[in-house]
Design a protein around this motif. Structure first.
Motif, PDB file in Angstrom:
ATOM      1  N   THR A  84       1.081  -1.135   0.174  1.00 38.89           N
ATOM      2  CA  THR A  84      -0.045   0.049   0.297  1.00 38.89           C
ATOM      3  C   THR A  84       0.837   1.155   0.167  1.00 38.89           C
ATOM      4  OG1 THR A  84      -0.190   0.249   2.436  1.00 38.89           O
ATOM      5  CG2 THR A  84      -1.650  -1.161   1.325  1.00 38.89           C
ATOM      6  N   PRO A  85       0.321   2.501  -0.350  1.00 42.84           N
ATOM      7  CA  PRO A  85       1.126   3.642  -0.101  1.00 42.84           C
ATOM      8  C   PRO A  85       1.858   3.965   1.352  1.00 42.84           C
ATOM      9  CG  PRO A  85      -0.705   4.060  -1.411  1.00 42.84           C
ATOM     10  CD  PRO A  85      -1.006   2.841  -0.657  1.00 42.84           C
ATOM     11  N   GLN A  86       1.464   3.186   2.442  1.00 41.42           N
ATOM     12  CA  GLN A  86       1.783   3.315   3.724  1.00 41.42           C
ATOM     13  C   GLN A  86       3.169   2.199   3.927  1.00 41.42           C
ATOM     14  OE1 GLN A  86      -1.446   3.147   3.199  1.00 41.42           O
ATOM     15  NE2 GLN A  86      -1.331   5.398   2.943  1.00 41.42           N
ATOM     16  N   GLU A  87       2.699   1.037   3.406  1.00 43.55           N
ATOM     17  CA  GLU A  87       3.563   0.000   3.877  1.00 43.55           C
ATOM     18  C   GLU A  87       3.617  -1.229   2.984  1.00 43.55           C
ATOM     19  OE1 GLU A  87       2.277  -1.914   7.294  1.00 43.55           O
ATOM     20  OE2 GLU A  87       0.338  -2.051   6.766  1.00 43.55           O
ATOM     21  N   ILE A  88       4.848  -2.204   3.144  1.00 40.63           N
ATOM     22  CA  ILE A  88       4.797  -3.033   2.520  1.00 40.63           C
ATOM     23  C   ILE A  88       4.686  -4.435   3.366  1.00 40.63           C
ATOM     24  CG2 ILE A  88       5.998  -5.090   0.620  1.00 40.63           C
ATOM     25  CD1 ILE A  88       7.486  -2.264  -0.298  1.00 40.63           C
ATOM     26  N   LYS A  89       3.874  -5.654   3.334  1.00 44.45           N
ATOM     27  CA  LYS A  89       3.695  -6.612   4.053  1.00 44.45           C
ATOM     28  C   LYS A  89       4.043  -7.935   3.536  1.00 44.45           C
ATOM     29  CE  LYS A  89      -0.290  -5.612   5.760  1.00 44.45           C
ATOM     30  NZ  LYS A  89      -1.549  -5.693   6.197  1.00 44.45           N
ATOM     31  N   LEU A  90       4.551  -8.667   4.433  1.00 43.38           N
ATOM     32  CA  LEU A  90       4.698 -10.360   4.048  1.00 43.38           C
ATOM     33  C   LEU A  90       3.110 -10.597   3.955  1.00 43.38           C
ATOM     34  CD1 LEU A  90       7.706 -11.303   6.242  1.00 43.38           C
ATOM     35  CD2 LEU A  90       7.739 -10.895   3.693  1.00 43.38           C
ATOM     36  N   GLU A  91       2.717 -11.571   2.871  1.00 49.95           N
ATOM     37  CA  GLU A  91       1.476 -12.317   3.090  1.00 49.95           C
ATOM     38  C   GLU A  91       1.551 -13.716   3.179  1.00 49.95           C
ATOM     39  OE1 GLU A  91      -2.480 -11.416   0.597  1.00 49.95           O
ATOM     40  OE2 GLU A  91      -1.173 -12.770  -0.529  1.00 49.95           O
ATOM     41  N   ARG A  92       1.945 -14.430   2.244  1.00 49.06           N
ATOM     42  CA  ARG A  92       1.986 -15.849   2.349  1.00 49.06           C
ATOM     43  C   ARG A  92       2.903 -16.587   1.441  1.00 49.06           C
ATOM     44  NH1 ARG A  92      -1.119 -17.554  -2.085  1.00 49.06           N
ATOM     45  NH2 ARG A  92      -2.577 -15.969  -2.954  1.00 49.06           N
ATOM     46  N   PRO A  93       3.481 -17.745   1.706  1.00 45.69           N
ATOM     47  CA  PRO A  93       4.302 -18.468   0.794  1.00 45.69           C
ATOM     48  C   PRO A  93       3.239 -18.750  -0.626  1.00 45.69           C
ATOM     49  CG  PRO A  93       4.528 -19.601   2.881  1.00 45.69           C
ATOM     50  CD  PRO A  93       3.474 -18.399   3.219  1.00 45.69           C
ATOM     51  N   VAL A  94       3.945 -18.873  -1.573  1.00 46.98           N
ATOM     52  CA  VAL A  94       3.221 -19.412  -2.952  1.00 46.98           C
ATOM     53  C   VAL A  94       4.124 -20.517  -3.535  1.00 46.98           C
ATOM     54  CG1 VAL A  94       1.816 -17.156  -3.107  1.00 46.98           C
ATOM     55  CG2 VAL A  94       4.291 -17.528  -4.403  1.00 46.98           C
TER      56      VAL A  94
END
Length: 234
Positions: free
Chosen positions: A220-230
């Motif tokens: 997002t314009p505020q942050e980058i987050k880890l989501e999940r393995p793919v």
């Protein structure tokens, strides 16, 4: 990872000379910004796309703005600054999101290794005290929900896979880690239609014992987050 300062949003006019982009921030002028991405950026740099840039106060910089994010026509967010892939990989190593890369005794960025004195993106020791060498790649090339790497023929990527195979031969763990920086991507595979040699080397590396993993990030314009393995398909 949070952006330290609010990002400026604008509309991409064009990307050129690999490291430059012209952006309309709605202030009556077209501003040239730094583009920290050496790839083809296919699907990530369409004129008219909404983009976000960070602002530097360093007076020595020729271009004070850096292109960080883009949004494609589907509304999917893409991290175009490839430096963030390494940073997010560092965050990953501190979590238990991917068991194969968790519970490390230590980890350090940008360590010298190999006969050619290359720099590995991350070096560490796992819970079994084995040395681990992690090469990180940023994945932004999408075809539907499938992601591909690389987005252009990459001799550098060939070299890295050969070095990872040597690491395994020396008795250590070698890991190719794809950080998915495109919201629409849910799996990763080598781009054999772009760089057939890279795809061939991936299969050789897997047979030699190199480990392949991929983790998706959301921006997002505020942050980058880890989501999940793919999944990674070779």
């Amino acid at each position: 990872m949070q952006f330290n300062k609010p990002l400026r949003s604008g509309v991409l006019q064009k990307r050129y000379k690999r490291f430059l982009a012209d952006i309309d921030f709605g202030d009556g002028d077209i501003t040239t910004v730094h583009c920290p991405n050496t790839g083809a950026m296919t699907g990530c740099a369409e004129p008219g796309s909404k983009v976000w840039c960070s602002v530097s106060n360093n007076p020595k910089r020729k271009y004070s703005l850096t292109w960080e994010l883009a949004q494609n026509s589907k509304g999917e967010m893409i991290v175009v600054n490839t430096q963030h892939a390494n940073r997010m990989a560092g965050e990953l190593l501190k979590t238990e999101l991917m068991p194969q890369l968790s519970e490390w005794q230590e980890h350090k960025p940008e360590q010298r290794y190999g006969n050619e004195k290359s720099r590995i993106d991350w070096w560490g020791r796992d819970s079994d005290n084995r040395e681990c060498f992690v090469e990180v790649k940023s994945v932004t090339l999408a075809d539907g929900s499938r992601g591909y790497f690389p987005d252009a023929v990459s001799q550098r990527a060939h070299k890295h896979l050969n070095e990872l195979m040597q690491v395994v031969s020396d008795g250590h763990r070698a890991i190719q880690l794809y950080m998915v920086m495109h919201q629409g991507i849910d799996s990763v595979m080598p781009a054999s239609h772009i760089d057939a040699k890279y795809a061939e080397l991936c299969q050789q590396a897997e047979s030699a014992g190199v480990e392949f993993y991929a983790v998706k990030c959301i921006a997002t314009p505020q942050e980058i987050k880890l989501e999940r393995p793919v999944p990674v398909t070779l």
